[in-house]
Design an enzyme around this catalytic site. Structure first.
Site, PDB file in Angstrom:
ATOM      1  N   CYS A 197      38.631  50.826  46.015  1.00  0.00           N
ATOM      2  CA  CYS A 197      37.788  49.833  45.341  1.00  0.00           C
ATOM      3  C   CYS A 197      38.402  48.463  45.627  1.00  0.00           C
ATOM      4  CB  CYS A 197      37.720  50.100  43.845  1.00  0.00           C
ATOM      5  SG  CYS A 197      36.579  48.993  42.979  1.00  0.00           S
ATOM      6  N   ILE A 198      37.577  47.581  46.153  1.00  0.00           N
ATOM      7  CA  ILE A 198      38.058  46.296  46.638  1.00  0.00           C
ATOM      8  C   ILE A 198      37.230  45.169  46.043  1.00  0.00           C
ATOM      9  CG2 ILE A 198      38.414  44.890  48.724  1.00  0.00           C
ATOM     10  CD1 ILE A 198      38.266  47.705  50.222  1.00  0.00           C
TER      11      ILE A 198
END
Length: 126
Positions: A106-107
């Protein structure tokens, strides 16, 4: 190794030079999906919960068109414009992966296409 383009009208059409997904080597690689509603071609939800739900619906349609589904997803990547939305996205995402969830990244990013709040891509086996 064979390579097959996956396409469905039940998910948004590509907004650039890419395919909704590619089947290759026993795997399905989806392009990132943003919360465009296929029928209208627009992002209708303005908040993160509604946008995440639409993204997951779009991914479900692409995976189904490839002959697979969430149970066969092995890796996902989530792009968020604000990590403060992490818990809300997790809650919606988890409904599709109750048992043995896939690997995931998750960025936080500064911007996404069409000013969406979330984009998700997946890799599944077929």
């Amino acid at each position: 190794m064979s390579r097959q383009v996956v396409s469905t009208e039940k998910a948004p059409a590509a907004i650039g030079p890419y395919s909704q997904a590619i089947k290759a080597g026993g795997f399905v690689f989806t392009s990132g999906q943003i919360p465009i509603v296929p029928a209208s071609g627009k992002i209708e939800a303005t908040e993160i919960a509604g946008q995440t739900e639409q993204v997951m619906k779009n991914l479900e349609a692409v995976l189904a068109a490839a002959g697979t589904g969430f149970a066969k997803v092995v890796k996902t990547t989530i792009f968020l414009v604000d990590l403060a939305h992490f818990a809300t996205v997790n809650e919606i995402y988890a409904k599709r992966f109750a048992k043995e969830p896939p690997a995931r990244s998750c960025i936080q990013v500064s911007k996404l296409p069409k000013d969406s709040l979330v984009e998700i891509e997946m890799v599944a086996f077929s």
